[in-house]
Structures are given as C-alpha cells and as structure tokens.
Write an enzyme that holds these catalytic residues in place. Structure first.
Site, mmCIF file in Angstrom:
data_model
loop_
_atom_site.group_PDB
_atom_site.id
_atom_site.type_symbol
_atom_site.label_atom_id
_atom_site.label_comp_id
_atom_site.label_asym_id
_atom_site.label_seq_id
_atom_site.Cartn_x
_atom_site.Cartn_y
_atom_site.Cartn_z
ATOM 1 N N CYS A 169 84.379 48.646 0.005
ATOM 2 C CA CYS A 169 83.068 49.057 -0.482
ATOM 3 C C CYS A 169 82.033 48.018 0.384
ATOM 4 C CB CYS A 169 82.930 48.745 -1.761
ATOM 5 S SG CYS A 169 82.484 47.274 -2.445
ATOM 6 N N LYS A 170 81.279 48.333 -0.142
ATOM 7 C CA LYS A 170 80.057 47.514 0.714
ATOM 8 C C LYS A 170 79.920 46.415 0.643
ATOM 9 C CE LYS A 170 74.180 46.663 1.814
ATOM 10 N NZ LYS A 170 74.137 47.549 0.948
#
Length: 477
Positions: A433-434
């Site tokens: 993800c981020k």
C-alpha cells in the site's frame, strides 16, 4: 447562548450542543450514537436537552438522535425536504417536527432558521442561528453539516455509490452548485460550523480547522471560486475517494431507526483458548486488534487483523459483515472502547472477546498458528525480475492512477473480500500500500481466503518510489 463543540477523531465527525442559559434548555446538532458526552456536558452547564436536530440522513456514522429522543424525551427536528425517498421513518412514537426551507424553531431564546441546501444529499438542510438574548437581531452563524466544510464541500456521489441511485452524481453536483450560490449571498461575518473535519470520506479535501466564516470560505474554499456550473461539476466529481461499503447500511439505519444501545448485550469475556478461537472463526468473524508487526509474526488461523488505531472504524466498516457474529481478540483494558467504536457504525453483534496473546500458548510447530513475511525492497526486486511473485496493490484507485509498481495488479483493500477469488494461487502474493498499514490488513485477509504464501512490503509504495529515485545514482557508480 452556550455553544459546545464535540469532535470524534476516529470518524472525523463534529457535533454541537447549543444552549439557552436564560431558560436552561439545549439542543444537540448532528449527535453521534454515544450520547453520554452530551448528557454530561448539559448537566455540567446547568441546561437540559430538550431537542435534537440533524442536517441530513448521515452515511458515515450512526446518529444519536433516536437515542436522545428515547432516553430524554427530546423533540426531534428533522428535514422534510428531498422527496418521499428521504423521509425519516423511525419518528413515530417520538415527539417530532419536520422542517422545510424557511421554517423557524426556537430553543429557549435561540432561533434556528432552516435553509434547504441539497447537493450532498437531497434532504440536506443547514441551520442559521440567531441569539435572541442579545441586542442585535442579526444571525450569529450557520450549522452546515455536510454542505460546506472548511476548505471543501460535501461530495455529491454518495447517493449513487452508497444508496445505489443510478445516475444521480451529476444531478446532485448541479444542486450543490446552486446551493453554493445561495450560500455566497449570506453575510461574510457569519460563523460556519461544519459536520466533519480532515479525514472524513464525506469530502475530498477537508481542512482540520474546526470552524470558519462565510467570508473566509468565499476567499479560500476551492468550490466557491467557480462561476461556471459545468466547470464546477467536473471539478467536484473528479478525485472523490472510495465510498466505504458500510455507508449504505448507515443510510438505512439512520432512516429506519436502530436498536437502542441499552438493549445490546455486552460481549462475553472468554478465557484464553486457541480451540475456542478456531470455533469462532467457523461461526463468524474473528478480529485480532494487535499491531500488524505482532500479528505478522504469529497469529491464529482464520483470524483477520485490523489493528486498533485511528483507521480501525474505517476498515471495520469496509470489511466486517453486519449479518455475522463478531469476536474480538483485544486487551481487556481497551475492549469496551473498541466495542463502543464498532457500535458507532452499527456493528452491534460482538458476541465475545479474548485477550489477544493466545498464540503464545502454541508450540513451535502448531498448524493452528500462522505467520506471514514482511519483506524489504531488495527481495521485491529479485522476485519481480524472475516473475516468481504476484504483486498486489491495495491502495485507492486515485493512488493507483497517480503511480504504481509496474508489475502490480490492483484491488482496493475495501474490495478485497469479494475480489479475492480472482487472484491466482499458483504464486506467492506480495501486497503493498502506501506505507504498510493497509497491506498488513490485506495479508491477513488473503490468508483467511486460503492463500498460503503471503508477504507484505515494508515501507510500501513510498519506499519503492524513494528507492527508484536513488537507483540512477547507484547504477552510475
């Protein structure tokens, strides 16, 4: 006049107590389901809650209006705008008054004027407030709910995305534009008290300041800079965040009514047992609330990990099933808080809880206990170059479109439950993800869905981007 501000950081949701000290009466604006803070505040300030009002039928949290009407006999002041599909259905049996544009009601010496402000929802109203106990008869401020925020306006697409009204996004955006033209005509000095702050999914660029003024928003709010309707609609609809799946349930419960909190059975606290947890996993959903780093090292088969932090309610709403029993692995000192948080979005069916460190009872080799690997960037490079791994990006669509690891496939975390069957089982799955928070939840979900080799990328896409920027310099050496 007495004005008290309440803010739930987990929901990024604001509510208000407005009291007339001369008569000892008060009203709550846009209350959350846990009404105890309002009752305590009213008691501490020598006023009694005689009314409760909402700017609209909320989608992101369960309202406390029915709770206050039931417990205190408070009169409900609710919107009658928006057409037949947007009427409050639970009000029978409670003292109530339906409101339309231009109506005025009073609490003590405080006057509330109703302004129909559709755009976020069809029935949305804003409340212009005047303190009748002062010399001036000019209004003081306006409760804007999800109409105008600090620096933003309410999203118009939830009616389509959360309530399933096909083709309504553009129609609501046009209504929002017209409502904003009306808003611009209000006096610049009026204070603006919105229903949400930064982090809410009810807009896309909300500010963190709790209040503003009409004049300041006219100068700084991006949505108030448009004099062209078509340009405004294009800008408003672009880049709206994913609408959490639980929003449709909130709309229904806030419209039809929910059970009273006092009628919800408290969860059982069970002694530590791996076998009991395995049985829970067959009956419903087991949520381990530990930090992802602890869960990754050792956890019980069939359990999902939603770490208890500021994002807990959001992902619980996305991923948990309202029709299945819920079981919590959480420390006893935070169980009550977590249960209250789940109830704030109507997840009331928490059957039992248990301390989370039950995996410590297991031996070194125990098929009931699992783990997943947290991998670093060097391992990602080796794996992707040899095409030996399936790379899965679980960020939002907006993040994906801004940039992603070239080999990756995309499934937003909130949709992973229903999309998991489309992911191949013939390779290890590496999730990112981020920065690593969402990929950890995704890794646990994939394991529940039968994926044996699951990995989570440490540092996520941000770390990958950083490494890509450094790579030319390293290669040059």
């Amino acid at each position: 006049m007495l004005l008290k501000y309440f803010y739930d950081e987990k929901l990024a949701q604001a509510s208000y107590l407005v009291g007339c000290q001369a008569t000892g009466e008060a009203i709550i604006v846009d209350p959350s389901r846990n009404v105890e803070p309002y009752i305590k505040m009213a008691r501490a300030n020598g006023v009694r809650i005689v009314g409760v009002t909402e700017t609209h039928i909320h989608a992101d949290f369960l309202s406390g209006s029915q709770e206050l009407a039931s417990r205190l006999g408070a009169t409900l002041y609710l919107s009658d705008e928006g057409g037949p599909d947007w009427k409050y259905e639970y009000v029978t049996g409670y003292e109530h008054r339906f409101l339309r544009n231009g109506d005025v009601f009073t609490i003590g010496n405080i006057h509330f004027e109703v302004i129909h402000s559709p755009g976020h929802t069809p029935e949305h109203i804003s409340l212009l407030i005047t303190d009748g106990g002062t010399v001036t008869k000019d209004p003081l401020g306006i409760f804007t709910g999800d109409f105008v925020f600090v620096g933003d306006v309410g999203r118009p697409d939830l009616l389509e995305k959360a309530a399933g009204v096909h083709g309504s996004s553009e129609k609501m955006a046009r209504k929002m534009y017209r409502s904003l033209q009306q808003f611009k005509n209000l006096p610049d000095y009026l204070q603006v008290w919105p229903g949400h702050g930064a982090g809410s999914a009810c807009g896309k660029a909300l500010g963190a300041i709790p209040s503003s003024t009409i004049g300041y928003e006219k100068r700084t709010n991006w949505a108030l800079q448009y004099d062209n309707e078509e340009g405004f609609i294009e800008a408003l609809l672009a880049g709206q965040p994913d609408a959490p799946s639980y929003f449709s349930m909130m709309k229904r419960l806030n419209k039809e009514g929910a059970q009273q909190i006092r009628s919800i059975a408290a969860p059982l606290r069970m002694a530590v047992s791996i076998d009991i947890v395995l049985e829970w996993a067959k009956q419903g959903i087991v949520i381990d609330t530990r930090p992802a780093s602890e869960f990754a090292k050792k956890h019980i088969q069939g359990v999902i990990n939603i770490p208890y932090n500021k994002s807990f309610i959001t992902w619980a709403g996305w991923l948990l099933d309202y029709d299945r029993p819920l079981y919590l692995l959480a420390s006893n000192d935070v169980v009550e808080i977590i249960v209250n948080d789940l109830q704030s979005i109507g997840l009331d069916h928490v059957v039992a809880t248990m301390e989370p460190y039950i995996d410590e009872m297991a031996g070194e080799i125990d098929s009931r206990v699992m783990k997943y690997e947290e991998v670093t960037m060097d391992k990602l490079d080796v794996a992707t170059q040899s095409d030996r791994i399936y790379v899965l990006d679980v960020r939002s669509m907006g993040e994906w479109e801004e940039g992603h690891i070239p080999q990756a496939k995309h499934v937003m975390l909130g949709h992973l439950q229903e999309q998991a069957h489309k992911i191949p089982h013939d390779k290890p799955i590496l999730v990112y993800c981020k920065t690593g928070g969402r990929s950890a939840i995704a890794a646990s979900l994939l394991q529940v869905h039968g994926f044996k080799e699951v990995q989570s990328l440490v540092g996520g896409y941000e770390e990958w981007r950083k490494q890509q920027k450094l790579r030319p310099a390293r290669d040059a050496k």
